[in-house]
Design a protein around this motif. Structure first.
Motif, PDB file in Angstrom:
ATOM      1  N   ASP A  23       0.850  -1.180   0.000  1.00 43.30           N
ATOM      2  CA  ASP A  23       0.000   0.000   0.000  1.00 43.30           C
ATOM      3  C   ASP A  23       0.895   1.243   0.000  1.00 43.30           C
ATOM      4  OD1 ASP A  23      -2.121   1.708   0.161  1.00 43.30           O
ATOM      5  OD2 ASP A  23      -2.342   1.510   2.331  1.00 43.30           O
ATOM      6  N   GLY A  24       0.700   2.151  -0.955  1.00 50.46           N
ATOM      7  CA  GLY A  24       1.512   3.355  -1.068  1.00 50.46           C
ATOM      8  C   GLY A  24       0.965   4.533  -0.288  1.00 50.46           C
ATOM      9  N   ALA A  25      -0.189   4.361   0.369  1.00 52.36           N
ATOM     10  CA  ALA A  25      -0.797   5.491   1.073  1.00 52.36           C
ATOM     11  C   ALA A  25       0.085   5.990   2.211  1.00 52.36           C
ATOM     12  CB  ALA A  25      -2.173   5.107   1.604  1.00 52.36           C
ATOM     13  N   GLY A  26       0.835   5.092   2.842  1.00 47.44           N
ATOM     14  CA  GLY A  26       1.700   5.504   3.947  1.00 47.44           C
ATOM     15  C   GLY A  26       2.895   6.307   3.488  1.00 47.44           C
ATOM     16  N   ARG A  27       3.234   6.212   2.217  1.00 45.46           N
ATOM     17  CA  ARG A  27       4.373   6.939   1.684  1.00 45.46           C
ATOM     18  C   ARG A  27       4.026   8.361   1.252  1.00 45.46           C
ATOM     19  NH1 ARG A  27       6.909   2.307  -2.215  1.00 45.46           N
ATOM     20  NH2 ARG A  27       7.215   0.759  -0.576  1.00 45.46           N
ATOM     21  N   VAL A  28       2.763   8.657   1.179  1.00 40.05           N
ATOM     22  CA  VAL A  28       2.318   9.969   0.731  1.00 40.05           C
ATOM     23  C   VAL A  28       1.975  10.813   1.956  1.00 40.05           C
ATOM     24  CG1 VAL A  28       0.598  11.232  -0.585  1.00 40.05           C
ATOM     25  CG2 VAL A  28       1.415   9.022  -1.405  1.00 40.05           C
ATOM     26  N   THR A  29       2.531  11.997   1.989  1.00 42.27           N
ATOM     27  CA  THR A  29       2.217  12.915   3.086  1.00 42.27           C
ATOM     28  C   THR A  29       1.679  14.207   2.493  1.00 42.27           C
ATOM     29  OG1 THR A  29       4.435  13.843   3.090  1.00 42.27           O
ATOM     30  CG2 THR A  29       4.040  11.988   4.570  1.00 42.27           C
ATOM     31  N   GLY A  30       0.875  14.870   3.230  1.00 41.44           N
ATOM     32  CA  GLY A  30       0.317  16.146   2.795  1.00 41.44           C
ATOM     33  C   GLY A  30       0.653  17.217   3.804  1.00 41.44           C
ATOM     34  N   GLU A  31       1.139  18.332   3.323  1.00 39.88           N
ATOM     35  CA  GLU A  31       1.442  19.462   4.193  1.00 39.88           C
ATOM     36  C   GLU A  31       0.700  20.680   3.670  1.00 39.88           C
ATOM     37  OE1 GLU A  31       5.571  20.272   4.662  1.00 39.88           O
ATOM     38  OE2 GLU A  31       6.090  18.147   4.761  1.00 39.88           O
TER      39      GLU A  31
END
Length: 197
Positions: A23-31
């Protein structure tokens, strides 16, 4: 294009369709980004432009006359041209004055000469702190040259010691466009006086 796609498919490992994928969701961060403050220079120009148009409209509505409206319309041209001329003359005069009053003259060694729209020569010299610096410009060309530099701002340099011509040219460039600048300011003053009266 098809050859490239086939080459990529051959290079990638074959995966089973049922193989679990990470799952790639943990690699994406939003600031959240902060909104930048408005550019003050743009706000200043918009304010000046709006004030200019407002005064022009008031002159026409008040019935001050077409001549005064033309004065007000023409005024930014001489102000801009004269202001740029005075600024350029001041920069030229200031550089020559600084080099004349506190400049240090050292010997520079020609490093290279090259053609870039005109001939440019690069000299290397050592300042009073022992730091090796370079000066590139179209003047010079000899194997060795005297370089005068400002110790407070080592980027301000000149080949040779003579600054009199630069001082005279700077003065002329201040005085001649200064008259144009004053004429533009007088046109604005006439328009403002007509608006008040």
């Amino acid at each position: 294009m098809h050859e490239f796609a086939h080459a990529v498919r051959r290079a990638l490992p074959v995966r089973d369709a049922n193989e679990p994928r990470p799952d790639g969701a943990g690699r994406v961060t939003g600031e959240p980004l902060e909104r930048a403050a408005p550019n003050r220079v743009h706000l200043l120009w918009w304010g000046l432009g709006g004030g200019y148009v407002l005064v022009l409209a008031l002159l026409l509505v008040k019935g001050a006359g077409v001549v005064l409206a033309v004065f007000w319309t023409v005024a930014p041209g001489p102000i801009a041209a004269g202001g740029l001329g005075v600024y350029g003359g001041w920069q030229l005069f200031r550089e020559a004055w600084v080099l004349r009053t506190r400049g240090i003259t050292v010997e520079g060694q020609l490093q290279r000469s090259h053609w870039y729209n005109n001939v440019e020569h690069t000299y290397a010299y050592v300042d009073n702190h022992g730091v090796r610096r370079e000066r590139t410009g179209s003047d010079g060309g000899a194997e060795r040259a005297e370089i005068t530099y400002d110790p407070a701002d080592p980027e301000t340099t000149k080949i040779g010691r003579r600054t009199t011509g630069q001082l005279v040219l700077g003065t002329v460039l201040i005085l001649l466009p200064g008259g144009v600048l004053l004429a533009g300011v007088a046109l604005v003053a006439v328009g403002l006086v007509a608006l008040v009266i």
